[in-house]
Motif scaffolding. Structure first.
Motif, PDB file in Angstrom:
ATOM      1  N   THR A  95       0.842  -1.194   0.000  1.00 24.49           N
ATOM      2  CA  THR A  95       0.000   0.000   0.000  1.00 24.49           C
ATOM      3  C   THR A  95       0.881   1.248   0.000  1.00 24.49           C
ATOM      4  N   PRO A  96       0.295   2.403  -0.310  1.00 23.15           N
ATOM      5  CA  PRO A  96       1.067   3.645  -0.290  1.00 23.15           C
ATOM      6  C   PRO A  96       1.721   3.936   1.067  1.00 23.15           C
ATOM      7  N   ASP A  97       1.009   3.662   2.166  1.00 19.57           N
ATOM      8  CA  ASP A  97       1.591   3.899   3.493  1.00 19.57           C
ATOM      9  C   ASP A  97       2.839   3.052   3.716  1.00 19.57           C
ATOM     10  N   GLY A 102       2.390   8.093  -2.942  1.00 20.51           N
ATOM     11  CA  GLY A 102       0.985   8.449  -3.124  1.00 20.51           C
ATOM     12  C   GLY A 102       0.192   7.345  -3.797  1.00 20.51           C
ATOM     13  N   SER A 104       0.726   3.128  -4.985  1.00 18.95           N
ATOM     14  CA  SER A 104       1.627   1.971  -4.967  1.00 18.95           C
ATOM     15  C   SER A 104       1.304   0.957  -6.056  1.00 18.95           C
ATOM     16  N   GLY A 111      -3.290   7.838 -10.374  1.00 20.01           N
ATOM     17  CA  GLY A 111      -3.795   8.149  -9.043  1.00 20.01           C
ATOM     18  C   GLY A 111      -5.197   8.725  -9.030  1.00 20.01           C
ATOM     19  N   GLY A 126      -4.171   3.884  -4.378  1.00 23.12           N
ATOM     20  CA  GLY A 126      -3.543   5.140  -3.999  1.00 23.12           C
ATOM     21  C   GLY A 126      -3.781   5.476  -2.548  1.00 23.12           C
ATOM     22  N   ASN A 127      -3.333   6.656  -2.134  1.00 22.21           N
ATOM     23  CA  ASN A 127      -3.472   7.036  -0.730  1.00 22.21           C
ATOM     24  C   ASN A 127      -4.904   7.440  -0.370  1.00 22.21           C
ATOM     25  N   TYR A 128      -5.790   7.593  -1.355  1.00 19.61           N
ATOM     26  CA  TYR A 128      -7.199   7.891  -1.087  1.00 19.61           C
ATOM     27  C   TYR A 128      -8.044   6.617  -1.075  1.00 19.61           C
ATOM     28  N   PRO A 146      -7.386   2.414   1.294  1.00 16.72           N
ATOM     29  CA  PRO A 146      -6.097   2.031   0.704  1.00 16.72           C
ATOM     30  C   PRO A 146      -5.378   0.906   1.441  1.00 16.72           C
ATOM     31  N   GLU A 147      -5.603   0.752   2.725  1.00 20.46           N
ATOM     32  CA  GLU A 147      -4.892  -0.274   3.489  1.00 20.46           C
ATOM     33  C   GLU A 147      -5.548  -1.651   3.428  1.00 20.46           C
TER      34      GLU A 147
END
Length: 168
Positions: A95-97, A102, A104, A111, A126-128, A146-147
């Protein structure tokens, strides 16, 4: 001596076989996606695989079990968004985190998930959100946080994210 050479050749041939990963993503509101990626076995010792390590990649998107779009790296346009980050040890798409990025995963969808072509299909992590692009339009109602992890398997999966049982 000949037996040892034959055994060594068989081992090398086995080790040189590409490795397939199958995956399934469960989005919101009846949206799902299946996919398959093939990786050179030498790349599996790396801590992170990217699109450069993948020899084949394809995805198919569904709404309520009905096919709505497909994409694969072999027929992609030269300017298509193509970004992948996979942890082979965990068998997980990052994931992005986890990466500090921003976006992954960008599989024919940037994005904003609005550049998959028309007609076209793509997936974005993405991070959203994790979501689809269909015919050049972001499908917001497909989105997941996102997670959210998704299924990765050594055997094929169905459009409703069930692992197909191997048959003999």
């Amino acid at each position: 001596m000949i037996a040892r050479l034959a055994a060594a050749a068989a081992l090398i041939g086995t080790q040189a076989q590409a490795v397939d990963f199958y995956f399934c993503w469960e989005g919101a509101n009846g949206y799902t996606m299946t996919g398959q990626m093939t990786v050179n076995p030498a790349a599996l010792s790396q801590p992170l695989l990217t699109e450069a390590d993948v020899t084949q990649f394809r995805i198919a998107g569904y709404l309520d079990g009905l096919l709505i779009g497909k994409w694969d790296m072999q027929t992609r346009d030269a300017d298509a968004t193509w970004q992948l980050h996979f942890d082979p040890l965990r068998g997980a798409f990052l994931t992005p985190d986890e990466l500090g990025l921003g976006v992954s995963q960008a599989w024919n969808a940037n994005g904003d998930a609005d550049d998959c072509g028309n007609p076209g299909f793509g997936f974005n992590l993405g991070n959203y959100a994790q979501d689809f692009c269909l015919n050049g339009v972001w499908i917001e109602q497909s989105g997941m946080p996102p997670e959210t992890p998704f299924l990765v398997s050594p055997t094929p999966v169905s459009p409703i994210c069930e692992i197909y049982a191997p048959t003999s």
